[in-house]
Design an enzyme around this catalytic site. Sequence first.
Site, PDB file in Angstrom:
ATOM      1  N   ASP A 103       0.784  -1.238   0.000  1.00  0.00           N
ATOM      2  CA  ASP A 103       0.000   0.000   0.000  1.00  0.00           C
ATOM      3  C   ASP A 103       0.816   1.290   0.000  1.00  0.00           C
ATOM      4  O   ASP A 103       0.261   2.386  -0.184  1.00  0.00           O
ATOM      5  CB  ASP A 103      -0.989   0.007   1.184  1.00  0.00           C
ATOM      6  CG  ASP A 103      -0.301  -0.161   2.549  1.00  0.00           C
ATOM      7  OD1 ASP A 103       0.865   0.257   2.716  1.00  0.00           O
ATOM      8  OD2 ASP A 103      -0.960  -0.711   3.469  1.00  0.00           O
ATOM      9  N   HIS A 118       6.258  -7.991  -1.276  1.00  0.00           N
ATOM     10  CA  HIS A 118       5.206  -8.443  -2.184  1.00  0.00           C
ATOM     11  C   HIS A 118       4.901  -7.435  -3.289  1.00  0.00           C
ATOM     12  O   HIS A 118       3.847  -7.503  -3.911  1.00  0.00           O
ATOM     13  CB  HIS A 118       3.939  -8.786  -1.389  1.00  0.00           C
ATOM     14  CG  HIS A 118       4.124  -9.986  -0.500  1.00  0.00           C
ATOM     15  ND1 HIS A 118       3.304 -10.301   0.559  1.00  0.00           N
ATOM     16  CD2 HIS A 118       5.078 -10.958  -0.524  1.00  0.00           C
ATOM     17  CE1 HIS A 118       3.720 -11.415   1.150  1.00  0.00           C
ATOM     18  NE2 HIS A 118       4.805 -11.823   0.520  1.00  0.00           N
ATOM     19  N   CYS A 126       6.130  -4.861 -16.986  1.00  0.00           N
ATOM     20  CA  CYS A 126       5.873  -5.234 -18.377  1.00  0.00           C
ATOM     21  C   CYS A 126       5.943  -6.750 -18.538  1.00  0.00           C
ATOM     22  O   CYS A 126       6.909  -7.386 -18.112  1.00  0.00           O
ATOM     23  CB  CYS A 126       6.878  -4.550 -19.299  1.00  0.00           C
ATOM     24  SG  CYS A 126       6.675  -5.049 -21.024  1.00  0.00           S
ATOM     25  N   CYS A 129       9.089  -7.230 -21.325  1.00  0.00           N
ATOM     26  CA  CYS A 129      10.507  -6.967 -21.030  1.00  0.00           C
ATOM     27  C   CYS A 129      10.807  -6.918 -19.534  1.00  0.00           C
ATOM     28  O   CYS A 129      11.962  -6.791 -19.137  1.00  0.00           O
ATOM     29  CB  CYS A 129      10.978  -5.682 -21.715  1.00  0.00           C
ATOM     30  SG  CYS A 129      10.403  -4.169 -20.916  1.00  0.00           S
ATOM     31  N   CYS A 149       8.948  -0.690 -24.161  1.00  0.00           N
ATOM     32  CA  CYS A 149       8.732  -1.530 -25.354  1.00  0.00           C
ATOM     33  C   CYS A 149       7.270  -1.597 -25.780  1.00  0.00           C
ATOM     34  O   CYS A 149       6.944  -2.351 -26.694  1.00  0.00           O
ATOM     35  CB  CYS A 149       9.275  -2.940 -25.103  1.00  0.00           C
ATOM     36  SG  CYS A 149       8.196  -3.957 -24.063  1.00  0.00           S
ATOM     37  N   SER A 188      -0.335 -12.167  10.175  1.00  0.00           N
ATOM     38  CA  SER A 188      -0.725 -13.484  10.671  1.00  0.00           C
ATOM     39  C   SER A 188       0.454 -14.453  10.622  1.00  0.00           C
ATOM     40  O   SER A 188       0.418 -15.503  11.242  1.00  0.00           O
ATOM     41  CB  SER A 188      -1.892 -14.038   9.842  1.00  0.00           C
ATOM     42  OG  SER A 188      -1.548 -14.053   8.471  1.00  0.00           O
ATOM     43  N   ASN A 212       0.187  -7.288  17.877  1.00  0.00           N
ATOM     44  CA  ASN A 212      -0.962  -7.835  17.160  1.00  0.00           C
ATOM     45  C   ASN A 212      -2.163  -7.836  18.097  1.00  0.00           C
ATOM     46  O   ASN A 212      -2.000  -7.772  19.313  1.00  0.00           O
ATOM     47  CB  ASN A 212      -0.668  -9.279  16.680  1.00  0.00           C
ATOM     48  CG  ASN A 212      -1.530  -9.697  15.501  1.00  0.00           C
ATOM     49  OD1 ASN A 212      -2.750  -9.759  15.587  1.00  0.00           O
ATOM     50  ND2 ASN A 212      -0.881  -9.964  14.380  1.00  0.00           N
TER      51      ASN A 212
HETATM   52  P1  OAD Z   1      -3.378 -11.120   7.312  1.00  0.00           P
HETATM   53  O1  OAD Z   1      -4.707 -10.597   6.927  1.00  0.00           O
HETATM   54  O2  OAD Z   1      -3.090 -12.558   7.094  1.00  0.00           O
HETATM   55  O3  OAD Z   1      -3.125 -10.825   8.853  1.00  0.00           O
HETATM   56  C1  OAD Z   1      -3.395  -9.576   9.426  1.00  0.00           C
HETATM   57  C2  OAD Z   1      -2.973  -9.624  10.874  1.00  0.00           C
HETATM   58  O4  OAD Z   1      -3.157  -8.329  11.419  1.00  0.00           O
HETATM   59  C3  OAD Z   1      -3.750 -10.611  11.745  1.00  0.00           C
HETATM   60  O5  OAD Z   1      -2.828 -11.348  12.516  1.00  0.00           O
HETATM   61  C4  OAD Z   1      -4.609  -9.691  12.639  1.00  0.00           C
HETATM   62  O6  OAD Z   1      -4.810 -10.258  13.924  1.00  0.00           O
HETATM   63  C5  OAD Z   1      -3.764  -8.451  12.707  1.00  0.00           C
HETATM   64  N1  OAD Z   1      -4.471  -7.174  12.932  1.00  0.00           N
HETATM   65  C6  OAD Z   1      -5.664  -6.777  12.427  1.00  0.00           C
HETATM   66  N2  OAD Z   1      -5.929  -5.516  12.797  1.00  0.00           N
HETATM   67  C7  OAD Z   1      -4.895  -5.090  13.567  1.00  0.00           C
HETATM   68  C8  OAD Z   1      -4.561  -3.869  14.237  1.00  0.00           C
HETATM   69  N3  OAD Z   1      -5.358  -2.799  14.183  1.00  0.00           N
HETATM   70  N4  OAD Z   1      -3.390  -3.797  14.924  1.00  0.00           N
HETATM   71  C9  OAD Z   1      -2.555  -4.869  14.971  1.00  0.00           C
HETATM   72  N5  OAD Z   1      -2.822  -6.047  14.361  1.00  0.00           N
HETATM   73  C10 OAD Z   1      -3.954  -6.150  13.656  1.00  0.00           C
HETATM   74  O7  OAD Z   1      -2.290 -10.182   6.587  1.00  0.00           O
HETATM   75  P2  OAD Z   1      -0.738 -10.470   6.283  1.00  0.00           P
HETATM   76  O8  OAD Z   1      -0.117 -11.252   7.383  1.00  0.00           O
HETATM   77  O9  OAD Z   1      -0.148  -9.176   5.928  1.00  0.00           O
HETATM   78  O10 OAD Z   1       0.199 -11.339   0.006  1.00  0.00           O
HETATM   79  O11 OAD Z   1      -0.842 -11.381   4.993  1.00  0.00           O
HETATM   80  C11 OAD Z   1       0.339 -11.781   4.350  1.00  0.00           C
HETATM   81  C12 OAD Z   1       0.145 -11.819   2.863  1.00  0.00           C
HETATM   82  O12 OAD Z   1      -0.976 -12.626   2.527  1.00  0.00           O
HETATM   83  C13 OAD Z   1      -0.167 -10.503   2.219  1.00  0.00           C
HETATM   84  O13 OAD Z   1       0.988  -9.723   1.967  1.00  0.00           O
HETATM   85  C14 OAD Z   1      -0.817 -10.906   0.935  1.00  0.00           C
HETATM   86  C15 OAD Z   1      -1.648 -12.090   1.379  1.00  0.00           C
HETATM   87  O14 OAD Z   1      -1.710 -13.102   0.454  1.00  0.00           O
HETATM   88  C16 OAD Z   1       0.164 -10.868  -1.240  1.00  0.00           C
HETATM   89  O15 OAD Z   1      -0.630 -10.059  -1.653  1.00  0.00           O
HETATM   90  C17 OAD Z   1       1.222 -11.443  -2.104  1.00  0.00           C
END
Ligand code: OAD
Length: 241
Positions: A103, A118, A126, A129, A149, A188, A212
């Site tokens: 983001d 990520h 692209c 290329c 390209c 997570s 968390n």
């Molecule tokens: P998740 O959605 O799996 O986990 C979000 C985590 O944030 C959870 O453990 C929640 O408990 C915690 N959480 C939610 N609100 C919160 C807050 N206000 N303060 C603190 N913690 C909070 O997201 P990611 O772990 O980022 O990949 O997921 C990993 C990857 O999975 C992402 O980068 C994405 C997805 O597939 C790609 O897009 C390649």
Amino acid sequence: MKGIDLVSAQLKNAQRVLAFTGAGISEESGLATFRGAGGLWSGHRVEDVATPQAFARDPELVWQFYLKRRADVANAKPNTAHQVIAGWEKQFRFAGVVTQNVDGLHAAAGSTRIQELHGSIWKSRCLACGNIQPDDALEYEKIKTCERCQGSLRPHIVWFGENLETEVMDNALSWMREADIIFVVGTSGVVEPAASLVRSAKRFGAFIVEVNIEETALTSAADVSLFGKSVEVFSRFPKSF
Ligand code: OAD
């Protein structure tokens, strides 16, 4: 708050400080997480939008999904957690961010040392290329072609089944292994190889602080867990060291 004094003491002695972040850090900026209730994938099956096969099958569907995310992100502002982390660059010998988020809110908060594992919602790549270029189109009709390209562009996002960029991964690994203290915020911890970076850093001696709202797959690797929303937790850290 339990553990906050211990963390503050560790920070006082730290030279190299890292934040390792996931979608939860941006939740209080109004962006949906991936796996929570009402999470980003709920309305869309992952395999319909976040794989190379899905893009090959229906590029417009995949683009529309990411353009919606772009629009959401365009309206989001960094929160206190992003800002406190950005401020660390002025306070420690080295401070950086290794993020799974696409983001751009760490940069918007002022962080300059960032590894985006990520990819980025604000870049396209692209298909012909491999050139990566900035892209802020919000409508499908406004997506450009490659500036080098004229090839077709795809979102510069690492999809399921794809490898992370080697340079980004190498930089992230060396930052993680050299860190004195790492804050694992709002993830997570179930997506690899990102989660393994934290375990590797721990083996190399980093003090791991998890922030968390609940226990995660990485809680057992943490030296201290600070449970709460990240804005609340980061608001409690001392402003200088
Ligand atoms: P998740 O959605 O799996 O986990 C979000 C985590 O944030 C959870 O453990 C929640 O408990 C915690 N959480 C939610 N609100 C919160 C807050 N206000 N303060 C603190 N913690 C909070 O997201 P990611 O772990 O980022 O990949 O997921 C990993 C990857 O999975 C992402 O980068 C994405 C997805 O597939 C790609 O897009 C390649």
